[in-house]
Design an enzyme around this catalytic site. Structure first.
Site, PDB file in Angstrom:
ATOM      1  N   TYR A  55      31.573 -26.545 -63.689  1.00 35.20           N
ATOM      2  CA  TYR A  55      30.524 -26.010 -62.819  1.00 35.20           C
ATOM      3  C   TYR A  55      29.489 -25.298 -63.668  1.00 35.20           C
ATOM      4  O   TYR A  55      29.722 -24.966 -64.831  1.00 35.20           O
ATOM      5  CB  TYR A  55      31.088 -25.087 -61.745  1.00 35.20           C
ATOM      6  CG  TYR A  55      31.550 -23.733 -62.229  1.00 35.20           C
ATOM      7  CD1 TYR A  55      30.673 -22.649 -62.268  1.00 35.20           C
ATOM      8  CD2 TYR A  55      32.858 -23.529 -62.652  1.00 35.20           C
ATOM      9  CE1 TYR A  55      31.097 -21.400 -62.715  1.00 35.20           C
ATOM     10  CE2 TYR A  55      33.286 -22.280 -63.087  1.00 35.20           C
ATOM     11  CZ  TYR A  55      32.390 -21.228 -63.123  1.00 35.20           C
ATOM     12  OH  TYR A  55      32.802 -19.998 -63.558  1.00 35.20           O
ATOM     13  N   CYS A  56      28.334 -25.072 -63.059  1.00 37.13           N
ATOM     14  CA  CYS A  56      27.271 -24.311 -63.702  1.00 37.13           C
ATOM     15  C   CYS A  56      26.679 -23.354 -62.666  1.00 37.13           C
ATOM     16  O   CYS A  56      27.379 -22.938 -61.739  1.00 37.13           O
ATOM     17  CB  CYS A  56      26.216 -25.223 -64.324  1.00 37.13           C
ATOM     18  SG  CYS A  56      25.368 -26.296 -63.152  1.00 37.13           S
ATOM     19  N   ALA A  57      25.409 -23.038 -62.783  1.00 34.96           N
ATOM     20  CA  ALA A  57      24.793 -22.040 -61.914  1.00 34.96           C
ATOM     21  C   ALA A  57      24.741 -22.482 -60.449  1.00 34.96           C
ATOM     22  O   ALA A  57      24.982 -21.684 -59.556  1.00 34.96           O
ATOM     23  CB  ALA A  57      23.389 -21.706 -62.408  1.00 34.96           C
TER      24      ALA A  57
END
Length: 132
Positions: free
Chosen positions: A88-90
């Protein structure tokens, strides 16, 4: 009466099954990750691919931080080849998770993307760890 929803007929069930099974083989969501961690044995490694400062400030509990550029064979050597990674990221505005997933797949590693990232996690009302 036709509109933008009904103008194109829905796919036949076998096509829909194949499509949605394919999507679920590539993606998972925040609620499913949260529920898996609640069991105490999620069966995957959750990887936050953002930078170290962003991770230190706030991240999903149970995640490890491996920025995209650090996703290398050497960095992953501690994990068996069949380890499932969930990245995942932002959030939806960020393609870091896609880049991380592509990099892991290129290394022959099983990978799924946690759709929504940090934004999705917050939208679900789940808490974060970190200094913020």
């Amino acid at each position: 009466m036709s509109n933008e929803v009904t103008r194109i007929q829905a796919a036949p069930s076998p096509d829909a099954i194949a499509h949605f099974q394919k999507r679920l083989s590539l993606e998972t969501d925040c609620a499913d990750v949260f529920a898996a961690f609640a069991t105490g044995s999620p069966g995957f490694v959750l990887v936050d691919v953002r930078g170290r400062k962003a991770f230190a400030a706030s991240h999903v509990p149970g995640a490890i931080n491996i920025p995209v550029m650090d996703l290398t064979e050497k960095r992953l050597a501690a994990y068996p080849a069949d380890t499932l990674f969930v990245v995942y990221c932002a959030g939806p505005h960020c393609n870091g998770a896609d880049k991380g997933a592509l990099r892991l797949a290129g290394l022959g590693r099983p990978v799924k993307l946690m759709i929504g990232g940090m934004t999705g996690w917050a939208d679900e009302g789940f808490s974060f760890e970190g200094t913020v």
